[in-house]
Design a protein around this motif. Structure first.
Motif, PDB file in Angstrom:
ATOM      1  N   LYS A 281       0.924  -1.204   0.179  1.00 36.36           N
ATOM      2  CA  LYS A 281       0.041   0.169  -0.057  1.00 36.36           C
ATOM      3  C   LYS A 281       0.813   1.382  -0.216  1.00 36.36           C
ATOM      4  O   LYS A 281       0.622   2.245  -0.723  1.00 36.36           O
ATOM      5  CB  LYS A 281      -0.991  -0.032   1.298  1.00 36.36           C
ATOM      6  N   VAL A 282       1.932   1.247   0.772  1.00 33.57           N
ATOM      7  CA  VAL A 282       2.812   2.303   0.809  1.00 33.57           C
ATOM      8  C   VAL A 282       3.312   2.589  -0.530  1.00 33.57           C
ATOM      9  O   VAL A 282       3.538   3.789  -1.037  1.00 33.57           O
ATOM     10  CB  VAL A 282       3.872   2.202   1.827  1.00 33.57           C
ATOM     11  N   ALA A 283       3.955   1.525  -1.173  1.00 36.32           N
ATOM     12  CA  ALA A 283       4.422   1.737  -2.541  1.00 36.32           C
ATOM     13  C   ALA A 283       3.430   2.167  -3.660  1.00 36.32           C
ATOM     14  O   ALA A 283       3.691   2.894  -4.706  1.00 36.32           O
ATOM     15  CB  ALA A 283       4.821   0.281  -3.036  1.00 36.32           C
ATOM     16  N   GLU A 284       2.160   1.671  -3.323  1.00 33.47           N
ATOM     17  CA  GLU A 284       1.128   2.224  -4.081  1.00 33.47           C
ATOM     18  C   GLU A 284       0.721   3.653  -3.965  1.00 33.47           C
ATOM     19  O   GLU A 284       0.483   4.373  -4.893  1.00 33.47           O
ATOM     20  CB  GLU A 284      -0.153   1.354  -3.813  1.00 33.47           C
ATOM     21  N   ASN A 285       0.806   4.247  -2.766  1.00 33.64           N
ATOM     22  CA  ASN A 285       0.696   5.549  -2.422  1.00 33.64           C
ATOM     23  C   ASN A 285       1.920   6.392  -2.960  1.00 33.64           C
ATOM     24  O   ASN A 285       1.785   7.672  -3.277  1.00 33.64           O
ATOM     25  CB  ASN A 285       0.487   5.722  -0.967  1.00 33.64           C
ATOM     26  N   GLY A 286       2.968   5.734  -3.105  1.00 32.88           N
ATOM     27  CA  GLY A 286       4.332   6.465  -3.487  1.00 32.88           C
ATOM     28  C   GLY A 286       4.823   7.247  -2.410  1.00 32.88           C
ATOM     29  O   GLY A 286       5.683   8.167  -2.326  1.00 32.88           O
ATOM     30  N   GLY A 287       4.481   6.887  -1.074  1.00 37.93           N
ATOM     31  CA  GLY A 287       5.231   7.528   0.012  1.00 37.93           C
ATOM     32  C   GLY A 287       4.420   7.196   1.316  1.00 37.93           C
ATOM     33  O   GLY A 287       3.354   6.379   1.367  1.00 37.93           O
ATOM     34  N   PHE A 288       4.860   7.822   2.582  1.00 38.56           N
ATOM     35  CA  PHE A 288       4.275   7.506   3.631  1.00 38.56           C
ATOM     36  C   PHE A 288       3.214   8.490   3.950  1.00 38.56           C
ATOM     37  O   PHE A 288       3.311   9.544   3.683  1.00 38.56           O
ATOM     38  CB  PHE A 288       5.609   7.558   4.785  1.00 38.56           C
TER      39      PHE A 288
ATOM     40  N   PRO B  85      -7.416   1.572  10.432  1.00 38.89           N
ATOM     41  CA  PRO B  85      -8.529   1.004  10.814  1.00 38.89           C
ATOM     42  C   PRO B  85      -8.069   0.477  12.229  1.00 38.89           C
ATOM     43  O   PRO B  85      -6.952   0.030  12.594  1.00 38.89           O
ATOM     44  CB  PRO B  85      -8.621  -0.059   9.846  1.00 38.89           C
ATOM     45  N   GLY B  86      -9.101   0.120  13.107  1.00 33.89           N
ATOM     46  CA  GLY B  86      -8.719  -0.310  14.385  1.00 33.89           C
ATOM     47  C   GLY B  86      -8.256  -1.864  14.363  1.00 33.89           C
ATOM     48  O   GLY B  86      -7.450  -2.235  15.433  1.00 33.89           O
ATOM     49  N   ASN B  87      -8.745  -2.540  13.392  1.00 37.80           N
ATOM     50  CA  ASN B  87      -8.148  -3.898  13.064  1.00 37.80           C
ATOM     51  C   ASN B  87      -7.626  -3.857  11.757  1.00 37.80           C
ATOM     52  O   ASN B  87      -8.335  -3.565  10.870  1.00 37.80           O
ATOM     53  CB  ASN B  87      -9.114  -4.836  13.288  1.00 37.80           C
ATOM     54  N   LEU B  88      -6.280  -4.054  11.529  1.00 40.98           N
ATOM     55  CA  LEU B  88      -5.521  -3.784  10.321  1.00 40.98           C
ATOM     56  C   LEU B  88      -6.185  -4.719   9.056  1.00 40.98           C
ATOM     57  O   LEU B  88      -6.235  -4.489   8.100  1.00 40.98           O
ATOM     58  CB  LEU B  88      -4.045  -4.265  10.363  1.00 40.98           C
ATOM     59  N   LEU B  89      -6.525  -5.900   9.368  1.00 43.02           N
ATOM     60  CA  LEU B  89      -7.006  -6.909   8.269  1.00 43.02           C
ATOM     61  C   LEU B  89      -8.585  -7.007   8.168  1.00 43.02           C
ATOM     62  O   LEU B  89      -9.091  -7.505   7.506  1.00 43.02           O
ATOM     63  CB  LEU B  89      -6.645  -8.398   8.918  1.00 43.02           C
ATOM     64  N   THR B  90      -9.457  -6.283   9.333  1.00 45.49           N
ATOM     65  CA  THR B  90     -10.856  -6.283   9.138  1.00 45.49           C
ATOM     66  C   THR B  90     -11.481  -4.884   8.852  1.00 45.49           C
ATOM     67  O   THR B  90     -12.727  -4.911   8.852  1.00 45.49           O
ATOM     68  CB  THR B  90     -11.465  -7.190  10.364  1.00 45.49           C
ATOM     69  N   GLY B  91     -10.511  -3.677   8.951  1.00 43.58           N
ATOM     70  CA  GLY B  91     -11.076  -2.641   8.957  1.00 43.58           C
ATOM     71  C   GLY B  91     -11.197  -2.111   7.443  1.00 43.58           C
ATOM     72  O   GLY B  91     -11.626  -0.845   7.250  1.00 43.58           O
ATOM     73  N   PHE B  92     -11.112  -2.872   6.521  1.00 47.84           N
ATOM     74  CA  PHE B  92     -11.360  -2.828   5.249  1.00 47.84           C
ATOM     75  C   PHE B  92     -10.508  -1.459   4.749  1.00 47.84           C
ATOM     76  O   PHE B  92     -10.908  -0.764   3.948  1.00 47.84           O
ATOM     77  CB  PHE B  92     -12.712  -2.522   4.785  1.00 47.84           C
ATOM     78  N   GLY B  93      -9.477  -1.350   5.262  1.00 47.97           N
ATOM     79  CA  GLY B  93      -8.295  -0.466   4.414  1.00 47.97           C
ATOM     80  C   GLY B  93      -7.870  -1.103   3.258  1.00 47.97           C
ATOM     81  O   GLY B  93      -7.633  -0.304   2.418  1.00 47.97           O
ATOM     82  N   PHE B  94      -7.569  -2.452   3.351  1.00 44.45           N
ATOM     83  CA  PHE B  94      -7.339  -3.396   2.172  1.00 44.45           C
ATOM     84  C   PHE B  94      -8.359  -3.917   1.751  1.00 44.45           C
ATOM     85  O   PHE B  94      -9.357  -4.537   2.529  1.00 44.45           O
ATOM     86  CB  PHE B  94      -6.409  -4.418   2.705  1.00 44.45           C
TER      87      PHE B  94
END
Length: 487
Positions: free
Chosen positions: A220-227, A313-322
């Motif tokens: 995701k960081v690579a996709e965003n092009g930065g932090f 998200p509060g839960n990295l894998l269930t907060g649907f950031g991904f």
């Protein structure tokens, strides 16, 4: 100290629901330890592996959110601070494995044994109460986390099938009930904690979902092009000033929960061979495991924050950031569920054994409590021993934790409360007090003052973190309707 020591230790274990096997002392030292038990074979590396397995769990999933509340400066700094305090107090606790002399003193096989031998009195009961409340809270936290992951699998597939058009709202209640039913069945297995492969499965699963979370964060960081993110964390405007304060406090509890392992340190130390002195081996193992764990946490937490910034998200894998690849998310969340199904039983077994031991002591002649019925199971050599009291009591316990989870399905808040409740008393207070007593440190000496100041500072952190997490629950309850709200 052969047979008498073994008998005393057996009684201590039974009083707090820990099953032990007493081996009479032998003349030879090749097969048996100084207390007559089978010789231990653990090393600094096996102890490090046990600690890492115990520490890296579902707590890693909330670290990105915690760092988002604190920012790039305070977030990593707080994580380093917790790692330092945990490492230091664990080294103090390791000195309490043997009462008196660190080489030839009486061995304490559990955390509770150490408190009983060194402090005694009401502090033993206080320690037991805190331990069992913490284990009870963990069972609720694991029910919530597992149901959220099961729901995330369903939502991920739904979202993929609709091409992102369907919000896929659903209730977590059915998934909590499914998890509860599975735990009712598993809770009827006696001595579940002695199944050796359980730790291996849990370790593989925890590294699987943590590794996937880390990998997705890097992508995701690579996709965003930065932090993304800021030096001070989530900005006023995204949240109110009051929410910013309370969330920052709650983040402390989330980070504390991720470092909770002191309660099982003595048990791990009891697997280490001697010589050299067990405390020396454990100090090395603690340092190694804390360095590895902190590095892993930094990568997961910081990459998660770098990916989403204020909206981590509060839960990295269930907060649907991904959202994609959806199949990888499904694997990660399935790994969480498998991990927590077993972990729930491991943490609840001491509670089960403790209550059942008390019941037998109180009503030794009760048919309902003591009678066991042998049931033949096709394909198994030994019959299953059904106990009615165990069936009823454990079923009620699982139902109770499931209902509470359905009433308060807030992952981050519950994790924060658990971290706050367990951090000061179990990680700091009892290790410090036992060390002072064990080493006979004079009151008001410089070292005594420094240790007391450390304990008081950590008490303040615990109070602040607990307050923040409770306020978080209150905020969530304002918009939540039990058994009705969907996500």
């Amino acid at each position: 100290m052969g047979e008498n020591a073994a008998t005393r230790n057996h009684n201590n274990h039974q009083a707090f629901g820990v099953v032990s096997i007493d081996v009479p002392s032998q003349d030879t030292s090749e097969c048996f330890d100084d207390d007559g038990r089978i010789k231990r074979t653990g090393t600094v590396w096996t102890a490090s592996a046990h600690i890492i397995t115990a520490v890296i769990g579902s707590g890693v999933l909330s670290l990105a959110w915690a760092i988002a509340q604190l920012g790039w400066i305070a977030g990593p700094a707080v994580m380093f601070l917790f790692s330092f305090v945990t490492c230091y107090t664990s080294s103090l606790l390791s000195e309490c494995y043997r009462t008196g002399d660190s080489v030839s003193g009486k061995r304490n096989y559990t955390y509770m044994d150490a408190v009983r031998s060194i402090l005694g009195g009401y502090k033993v009961k206080a320690c037991g109460l805190i331990q069992y409340l913490n284990l009870f809270g963990i069972s609720i936290g694991y029910t919530i986390a597992a149901s959220i992951s099961m729901m995330a699998i369903k939502r991920s597939n739904c979202f993929h099938e609709s091409g992102g058009k369907n919000p896929c709202h659903m209730s977590s209640n059915i998934y909590m009930i499914m998890f509860g039913v599975s735990e009712i069945l598993l809770s009827q297995i006696p001595d579940f904690d002695q199944i050796w492969w359980l730790s291996i499965v849990a370790a593989v699963m925890s590294f699987t979902y943590s590794g996937i979370g880390l990998g997705l964060g890097i992508a995701k960081v690579a996709e965003n092009g930065g932090f993304r993110g800021s030096l001070t964390g989530i900005s006023i405007g995204t949240v109110t000033q009051a929410q910013k304060i309370w969330r920052s406090f709650q983040a402390l509890g989330d980070i504390a929960f991720a470092y909770s392992f002191s309660v099982i340190l003595i048990e791990i130390q009891d697997t280490v061979r001697s010589p050299p002195a067990e405390s020396k081996t454990m100090r090395k193992a603690t340092k190694i495991s804390i360095v590895v764990t902190t590095a892993f946490y930094m990568l997961c937490g910081c990459m998660g924050y770098a990916s989403f910034g204020d909206f981590a998200p509060g839960n990295l894998l269930t907060g649907f950031g991904f959202y994609n690849p959806f199949w990888l998310l499904d694997i990660a969340n399935a790994a969480i569920v498998i991990h927590l199904v077993g972990a729930y039983q491991v943490f609840c077994q001491p509670i089960f054994a403790f209550i059942e031991k008390l019941a037998i002591q109180r009503w030794p002649d009760s048919y309902f409590i003591t009678k066991e019925f042998k049931i033949r199971i096709p394909g198994y050599r030994y019959p299953y021993k059904l106990n009615l009291f165990r069936l009823v009591w454990r079923t009620i316990f699982v139902i109770f934790t499931t209902v509470i989870s359905m009433l308060l399905p807030f992952f981050n808040d519950v994790v924060g409360i658990l971290g706050a409740l367990g951090f000061w008393p179990l990680t700091v207070y009892f290790p410090v007090e036992m060390y002072i007593q064990q080493k006979k440190i004079a009151s008001w000496s410089s070292r005594w003052i420094c240790l007391k100041m450390l304990s008081m500072a950590c008490l303040l952190v615990t109070v602040v973190a607990l307050a923040g997490s409770i306020v978080g629950v209150i905020f969530d309850l304002k918009v939540y309707e039990p058994f009705k709200t969907t996500y």
